[in-house]
Write a protein that holds these residues in place. Structure first.
Motif, mmCIF file in Angstrom:
data_model
loop_
_atom_site.group_PDB
_atom_site.id
_atom_site.type_symbol
_atom_site.label_atom_id
_atom_site.label_comp_id
_atom_site.label_asym_id
_atom_site.label_seq_id
_atom_site.Cartn_x
_atom_site.Cartn_y
_atom_site.Cartn_z
ATOM 1 N N TYR A 95 0.888 -1.233 0.034
ATOM 2 C CA TYR A 95 -0.040 0.071 -0.010
ATOM 3 C C TYR A 95 0.943 1.389 0.032
ATOM 4 C CZ TYR A 95 -4.530 -2.093 -0.138
ATOM 5 O OH TYR A 95 -5.531 -2.576 -0.444
ATOM 6 N N LEU A 99 0.377 2.455 -3.776
ATOM 7 C CA LEU A 99 -0.887 3.510 -3.392
ATOM 8 C C LEU A 99 -0.444 4.778 -3.162
ATOM 9 C CD1 LEU A 99 -4.002 4.450 -3.539
ATOM 10 C CD2 LEU A 99 -4.449 3.088 -1.429
ATOM 11 N N ASP A 100 0.359 4.874 -1.797
ATOM 12 C CA ASP A 100 0.606 5.918 -1.132
ATOM 13 C C ASP A 100 1.719 6.849 -2.251
ATOM 14 O OD1 ASP A 100 -1.182 5.694 0.866
ATOM 15 O OD2 ASP A 100 0.329 4.775 1.950
ATOM 16 N N ARG A 103 -0.028 8.457 -5.127
ATOM 17 C CA ARG A 103 -0.999 9.465 -4.550
ATOM 18 C C ARG A 103 0.017 10.576 -4.267
ATOM 19 N NH1 ARG A 103 -4.924 9.425 0.409
ATOM 20 N NH2 ARG A 103 -6.053 11.394 0.013
ATOM 21 N N ASP A 107 -0.642 14.252 -6.233
ATOM 22 C CA ASP A 107 -0.947 15.472 -5.423
ATOM 23 C C ASP A 107 0.378 16.357 -5.588
ATOM 24 O OD1 ASP A 107 -3.179 15.215 -4.246
ATOM 25 O OD2 ASP A 107 -2.489 13.822 -2.626
ATOM 26 N N ARG A 110 -0.754 18.307 -8.508
ATOM 27 C CA ARG A 110 -1.699 19.166 -8.333
ATOM 28 C C ARG A 110 -1.294 20.265 -7.748
ATOM 29 N NH1 ARG A 110 -5.285 19.383 -3.854
ATOM 30 N NH2 ARG A 110 -4.356 17.616 -2.848
ATOM 31 N N ILE A 157 -7.129 1.363 -7.769
ATOM 32 C CA ILE A 157 -7.145 2.687 -6.897
ATOM 33 C C ILE A 157 -6.617 3.724 -7.584
ATOM 34 C CG2 ILE A 157 -6.754 3.887 -4.675
ATOM 35 C CD1 ILE A 157 -7.377 1.413 -3.421
ATOM 36 N N LEU A 160 -8.258 5.235 -10.833
ATOM 37 C CA LEU A 160 -9.494 5.882 -10.305
ATOM 38 C C LEU A 160 -8.814 7.429 -9.997
ATOM 39 C CD1 LEU A 160 -11.493 3.442 -8.223
ATOM 40 C CD2 LEU A 160 -12.550 4.987 -10.102
ATOM 41 N N LEU A 161 -7.883 7.227 -9.238
ATOM 42 C CA LEU A 161 -7.227 8.590 -8.746
ATOM 43 C C LEU A 161 -6.568 9.474 -9.911
ATOM 44 C CD1 LEU A 161 -4.956 7.573 -5.789
ATOM 45 C CD2 LEU A 161 -7.076 9.088 -5.616
ATOM 46 N N ASP A 164 -9.605 10.707 -11.671
ATOM 47 C CA ASP A 164 -10.209 12.111 -11.142
ATOM 48 C C ASP A 164 -9.129 13.407 -11.192
ATOM 49 O OD1 ASP A 164 -12.425 13.164 -10.026
ATOM 50 O OD2 ASP A 164 -11.280 13.061 -7.896
ATOM 51 N N TYR A 165 -8.056 12.999 -11.022
ATOM 52 C CA TYR A 165 -7.093 14.163 -11.032
ATOM 53 C C TYR A 165 -7.042 14.814 -12.588
ATOM 54 C CZ TYR A 165 -5.213 13.661 -6.426
ATOM 55 O OH TYR A 165 -5.012 13.410 -5.168
#
Lengths: 328, 328
Positions: A95, A99-100, A103, A107, A110, A157, A160-161, A164-165
């Motif tokens: 994870y 995942l992290d 992300r 981010d 972003r 996951i 999906l990110l 969306d981003y």
């Protein structure tokens, strides 16, 4: 053009780097800078005249994503991941990295987007592991993602990110669901799916290989060369044509193990085929039943992604790219 | 039996609490303890003789998930979420509450599971917002989740986590994809989808309501009573029958606005219908086109989840539960 590759020391990362160095251009622009990142120190690409920052770094570590993004790469290939088996054995690590880490990268982009409008192309390697049995054959483009591994969950996951981003305008993302890569170069490894490559790669150089499953097993394949092609097409495609559904099941070749062996026979003869030793393995057989037999991949094909259409082609790619074009 | 409800002060949370207090039992066991959590102080349930810990808390705050899990509830209903509009306006808050809050809860349970084998039932409210246009009608159970809002993305990610944590044996999760709740009690609110309830609820008490879309718009509905029923069934269902695909599109009623109005006419007459004022709104019409028109919900029905089968039933539920059974 500044290209960043995260996971640059892996098999696909190295081949992607080589191809980009050879072509020297991406999307019609000269490549001036490479940033190559991996948890293992990536090699600096031979023959590249521009600037290279090749370094060992873990994207899930504090500040690493920000550091990468501060150099404002135009295109970011995010290939880094803990593999399926390890993500299953080490829940936290899987994870954290898969995942992290993803992300944090998204981010960091972003936040940079909010600062100065930075909006890179982000090409993310996902996997057919986002799908879980029972699976139809062929799997349609609109089939749900119900992974049966933590690795597949982390990829689903991240997909999906990415969507969306992208929808929010932070970057231009494309998710590439890779087929199983065949023929995987190198040594036989412990992966349960390793035999798909082993039974071709080893006999091609006169070595024995173990086949743990029946010849009727059907699976979904593409060559390493096709995988690199998917990533390059993902980096240059007109994303207006893709629309909001940014994660694409790539084209590939659906073939049974028997069809793989027939292709080997045609190319390397009976002697090569005789090096395949049948050694049934119940555990691998059961795992196989959950793997994707094949996809429609209609959208990806319509968007111009291409792969091999028969197994002889896949074997020939291996002979050209790994054996110097010569069969002993 | 210790029941925890996160998001207990919301409309569904309050109705769920009332129903559980009225029945006094869950899954054949007396309810001895309630833990009721929400960002707004939840009311202590009237007429409950057992222990109640009702408190304002934000699950995404430090230590809050651990604090809840330390009391080892047998069943946890996780209903808390920032709604769609707010999650779209405040990116950080949406991801913090809807994704991180959920993950903190799941991880706190995972760690407790590692300590003493704690393994609660976790009933999670997801949403049809995990689906994004273009959508078929009816939407099959195996349709992919390609949300077009950050809220839908956060729900879809939480679904994937719920399945993986369940598969790994950390808890017994069930994800409930709620239809749009109709008739939503209370005052008209600013939600774009509010009119589906407004055009029935307001005329039933002699008040005007605005209809911003044509009568041909088709959508997917279930009553608040059905929503509570889904959650209770999710809390007691034999999960062996559910298997690894833990997120279920609930049954509901697919109806056009015209069908809603016909049902109102039958129950409350022409005078009620005449209180619906047509005031077309281009923005709401465009949003509507992306919303789910209806689902097959075959798996959920086979697993025993039930909902209303016509709109008169939905209106009667509202009259019984909100208007004391009497139509003025």
């Amino acid at each position: 053009m500044h290209v960043a590759i995260i996971g640059a020391a892996g098999m696909v990362g190295r081949k992607l780097t080589e191809r980009l160095v050879r072509e020297g251009r991406l999307n019609g622009k000269d490549i001036e800078t490479f940033t190559l990142i991996d948890v293992f120190q990536p090699e600096s690409p031979a023959g590249f005249k521009g600037k290279v920052d090749a370094r060992a770094a873990d994207l899930s570590g504090p500040g690493e994503a920000e550091k990468l993004v501060s150099t404002r790469p135009d295109v970011i290939f995010h290939l880094a991941a803990i593999v399926s088996g390890e993500a299953e054995l080490d829940f936290d690590k899987g994870y954290r990295i898969n995942l992290d880490g993803t992300r944090y990268l998204f981010d960091a982009i972003r936040i940079a987007n909010g600062q100065d409008g930075y909006k890179p192309r982000v090409v993310f390697t996902s996997s057919i592991a986002v799908f879980g049995a029972p699976l139809p054959y062929p799997i349609p483009d609109d089939f749900h993602t119900t992974p049966l591994t933590s690795y597949g969950t982390q990829k689903a996951i991240s997909e999906l990110l990415l969507s969306d981003y992208t929808r929010r305008g932070f970057f231009e993302g494309i998710g590439i669901r890779l087929p199983t890569i065949c023929i995987r170069p190198g040594k036989p490894n412990a992966a349960a799916s390793g035999f798909f490559s082993n039974i071709l790669r080893e006999p091609l150089v006169g070595l024995e290989a173990v086949l743990p499953v029946p010849e009727t097993i059907r699976h979904w394949h593409a060559s390493p060369r096709s995988a690199v092609g998917f990533l390059l097409h993902g980096a240059t495609i007109d994303t207006n044509k893709v629309g909001p559904r940014r994660n694409l099941s790539m084209p590939g070749l659906s073939a049974t193990v028997g069809e793989q062996i027939e292709a080997l026979r045609k190319i390397a003869g009976e002697k090569a085929v005789s090096l395949i030793r049948r050694e049934p393995n119940e555990m691998i057989m059961r795992m196989c039943e959950g793997w994707a037999p094949g996809f429609e991949a209609t959208r990806a094909r319509e968007l111009g992604f291409t792969a091999e259409t028969n197994f002889e082609e896949i074997i020939k790619v291996h002979i050209e790219d790994e054996l110097g074009g010569l069969l002993k």
